[in-house]
Design a protein around this motif. Structure first.
Motif, PDB file in Angstrom:
ATOM      1  N   UNK A   1       0.739  -1.212  -0.017  1.00  0.00           N
ATOM      2  CA  UNK A   1       0.070  -0.031  -0.076  1.00  0.00           C
ATOM      3  C   UNK A   1       0.726   1.192  -0.074  1.00  0.00           C
ATOM      4  N   UNK A   2       1.694   1.504   1.090  1.00  0.00           N
ATOM      5  CA  UNK A   2       2.898   2.647   1.002  1.00  0.00           C
ATOM      6  C   UNK A   2       3.472   2.896  -0.415  1.00  0.00           C
ATOM      7  N   UNK A   3       3.925   1.673  -0.837  1.00  0.00           N
ATOM      8  CA  UNK A   3       4.625   1.803  -1.967  1.00  0.00           C
ATOM      9  C   UNK A   3       4.012   2.518  -3.411  1.00  0.00           C
ATOM     10  N   UNK A   4       2.658   2.371  -3.218  1.00  0.00           N
ATOM     11  CA  UNK A   4       2.134   3.108  -4.357  1.00  0.00           C
ATOM     12  C   UNK A   4       2.220   4.751  -4.466  1.00  0.00           C
ATOM     13  N   UNK A   5       2.963   5.211  -3.298  1.00  0.00           N
ATOM     14  CA  UNK A   5       3.393   6.685  -3.455  1.00  0.00           C
ATOM     15  C   UNK A   5       4.372   6.677  -4.559  1.00  0.00           C
ATOM     16  N   UNK A   6       5.172   5.783  -4.977  1.00  0.00           N
ATOM     17  CA  UNK A   6       6.163   5.943  -6.204  1.00  0.00           C
ATOM     18  C   UNK A   6       5.410   5.839  -7.192  1.00  0.00           C
ATOM     19  N   UNK A   7       4.315   5.330  -7.586  1.00  0.00           N
ATOM     20  CA  UNK A   7       3.525   5.305  -8.736  1.00  0.00           C
ATOM     21  C   UNK A   7       2.829   6.669  -8.872  1.00  0.00           C
ATOM     22  N   UNK A   8       2.250   7.164  -7.658  1.00  0.00           N
ATOM     23  CA  UNK A   8       1.714   8.360  -7.566  1.00  0.00           C
ATOM     24  C   UNK A   8       2.560   9.604  -8.121  1.00  0.00           C
ATOM     25  N   UNK A   9       3.860   9.533  -7.598  1.00  0.00           N
ATOM     26  CA  UNK A   9       4.810  10.504  -7.890  1.00  0.00           C
ATOM     27  C   UNK A   9       5.260  10.644  -9.410  1.00  0.00           C
TER      28      UNK A   9
ATOM     29  N   UNK B   1      -0.429   5.891   9.789  1.00  0.00           N
ATOM     30  CA  UNK B   1      -1.735   5.080   9.559  1.00  0.00           C
ATOM     31  C   UNK B   1      -2.635   5.818   8.667  1.00  0.00           C
ATOM     32  N   UNK B   2      -2.698   7.156   8.682  1.00  0.00           N
ATOM     33  CA  UNK B   2      -3.655   7.822   7.863  1.00  0.00           C
ATOM     34  C   UNK B   2      -3.428   7.786   6.425  1.00  0.00           C
ATOM     35  N   UNK B   3      -2.006   7.518   6.272  1.00  0.00           N
ATOM     36  CA  UNK B   3      -1.445   7.368   4.736  1.00  0.00           C
ATOM     37  C   UNK B   3      -1.744   6.033   4.257  1.00  0.00           C
ATOM     38  N   UNK B   4      -1.758   5.035   4.936  1.00  0.00           N
ATOM     39  CA  UNK B   4      -1.660   3.530   4.251  1.00  0.00           C
ATOM     40  C   UNK B   4      -2.809   3.229   3.410  1.00  0.00           C
ATOM     41  N   UNK B   5      -3.977   3.762   3.618  1.00  0.00           N
ATOM     42  CA  UNK B   5      -5.089   3.507   2.742  1.00  0.00           C
ATOM     43  C   UNK B   5      -5.327   4.489   1.781  1.00  0.00           C
ATOM     44  N   UNK B   6      -4.831   5.839   1.994  1.00  0.00           N
ATOM     45  CA  UNK B   6      -5.023   7.046   1.239  1.00  0.00           C
ATOM     46  C   UNK B   6      -4.285   6.756  -0.003  1.00  0.00           C
ATOM     47  N   UNK B   7      -2.867   6.448   0.137  1.00  0.00           N
ATOM     48  CA  UNK B   7      -2.057   6.661  -0.937  1.00  0.00           C
ATOM     49  C   UNK B   7      -2.559   5.572  -2.025  1.00  0.00           C
ATOM     50  N   UNK B   8      -2.852   4.518  -1.754  1.00  0.00           N
ATOM     51  CA  UNK B   8      -3.373   3.752  -2.967  1.00  0.00           C
ATOM     52  C   UNK B   8      -4.493   4.218  -3.479  1.00  0.00           C
ATOM     53  N   UNK B   9      -5.637   4.662  -2.731  1.00  0.00           N
ATOM     54  CA  UNK B   9      -6.912   5.324  -3.151  1.00  0.00           C
ATOM     55  C   UNK B   9      -6.518   6.346  -3.947  1.00  0.00           C
ATOM     56  N   UNK B  10      -5.641   7.454  -3.666  1.00  0.00           N
ATOM     57  CA  UNK B  10      -5.351   8.679  -4.302  1.00  0.00           C
ATOM     58  C   UNK B  10      -4.707   8.019  -5.659  1.00  0.00           C
ATOM     59  N   UNK B  11      -3.727   7.200  -5.716  1.00  0.00           N
ATOM     60  CA  UNK B  11      -3.141   6.856  -7.061  1.00  0.00           C
ATOM     61  C   UNK B  11      -4.118   6.380  -7.767  1.00  0.00           C
ATOM     62  N   UNK B  12      -5.070   5.395  -7.506  1.00  0.00           N
ATOM     63  CA  UNK B  12      -5.904   4.873  -8.488  1.00  0.00           C
ATOM     64  C   UNK B  12      -6.792   5.846  -9.127  1.00  0.00           C
ATOM     65  N   UNK B  13      -7.549   6.694  -8.066  1.00  0.00           N
ATOM     66  CA  UNK B  13      -8.276   7.915  -8.508  1.00  0.00           C
ATOM     67  C   UNK B  13      -7.597   8.876  -9.517  1.00  0.00           C
ATOM     68  N   UNK B  14      -6.220   9.067  -9.196  1.00  0.00           N
ATOM     69  CA  UNK B  14      -5.672  10.069  -9.742  1.00  0.00           C
ATOM     70  C   UNK B  14      -5.570   9.556 -11.543  1.00  0.00           C
TER      71      UNK B  14
END
Length: 291
Positions: A126-134, A257-270
């Motif tokens: 889940x946190x590694x989605x931050x790389x995809x988002x960036x 903890x607040x970022x763990x679900x938010x990061x992948x959701x943000x990536x897929x929506x964006x």
């Protein structure tokens, strides 16, 4: 030392730790690439250790070594943008978790395998989605940096809004069993702050106000869900904090903890609703095909 002095010292420590963490995280996010990968690996490994210690209080024994190997493998895949290999990595990681339980032979077998797999995904994938988002880009947006900043701002504003709205207006409990201090009023206050913040940031990066509002809503909802889910894990295990690595903040899981679900959701929506319209286009074609 009086109670008031202790409280001031604790707040000062918390603010200093938050400032240092924020500066390091922002620098790595802005630079991206290897700096962001190393930052994520440090946080992932630290959070995984805390996760294992929490589960051990419950009598479960997930394998930290299996989790580390799986997370390193998935991190390499994320760094090189090979999404096609994710399912392969997860498949063999799950097999590895069962093999560890099989040959280690430590009870409870099913729980140990299941919590190992959960740790791989919850603390790593889940946190590694931050790389995809960036690394997102198209003709309109050169990269995903603005959306990363928007997401982080939404989560931080959610925390601030929840705290102050809950403190001054909170009357109705949001999840009394899991987190008795959180209120519905606080949750709404956090959501309002996050949405307004995203609209402001969206203006500067050239995103429509209504899309910014949706991003803010998604971020605040999943930030609060993530916070509650971590509280659920800790409460079930009888643990107050995930660790003591961060003065004034507890452990890395407590802070992220607040970022763990938010990061992948943000990536897929964006990715699917801002950088492209492939889901909407596919849905339209599907509906046309039916009729």
């Amino acid at each position: 030392m009086t109670g008031e002095t202790k409280g001031l010292n604790k707040n000062a420590t918390r603010m200093l730790t938050g400032f240092i963490m924020g500066t390091i995280a922002l620098s790595c996010i802005i630079y991206g690439k290897l700096a962001l990968l190393l930052l994520l690996l440090f946080i992932i490994f630290s959070a995984s250790r805390e996760y294992v210690k929490i589960l051990e209080h419950k009598g479960f024994y997930p394998s930290l070594k299996v989790m580390f190997i799986a997370q390193l493998l998935i991190a390499a895949i994320a760094y090189y943008q090979r999404l096609d290999l994710v399912t392969v990595a997860l498949t063999f990681s799950v097999i590895g978790a069962f093999m560890w339980v099989l040959f280690r032979g430590r009870q409870p077998y099913i729980a140990n395998a299941a919590t190992t797999v959960l740790g791989m995904i919850y603390c790593g994938w889940f946190p590694l989605h931050l790389i995809f988002l960036r690394n997102l880009s198209n003709e309109r947006f050169s990269d995903g940096l603005g959306f990363v900043v928007m997401m982080f701002s939404a989560v931080l504003l959610t925390d601030i809004g929840c705290y102050y709205a809950g403190r001054h207006l909170g009357k109705h409990k949001l999840a009394p069993v899991v987190s008795p201090n959180k209120t519905i009023e606080g949750s709404i206050g956090g959501a309002i702050c996050a949405i307004i913040g995203c609209i402001v940031i969206g203006y500067f990066i050239g995103l429509e106000w209504y899309m910014s509002a949706i991003v803010g809503l998604l971020c605040t909802v999943f930030a609060q869900i993530g916070d509650l889910c971590e509280s659920l894990i800790k409460r079930d295990a009888g643990v107050k904090d995930s660790g003591h690595s961060l003065p004034g903040h507890g452990g890395f899981l407590d802070r992220t903890d607040s970022f763990i679900f938010t990061i992948p959701v943000m990536y897929y929506f964006t990715k699917h609703f801002i950088f492209s319209n492939d889901i909407i286009t596919g849905l339209i074609h599907f509906i046309k095909g039916i009729f």
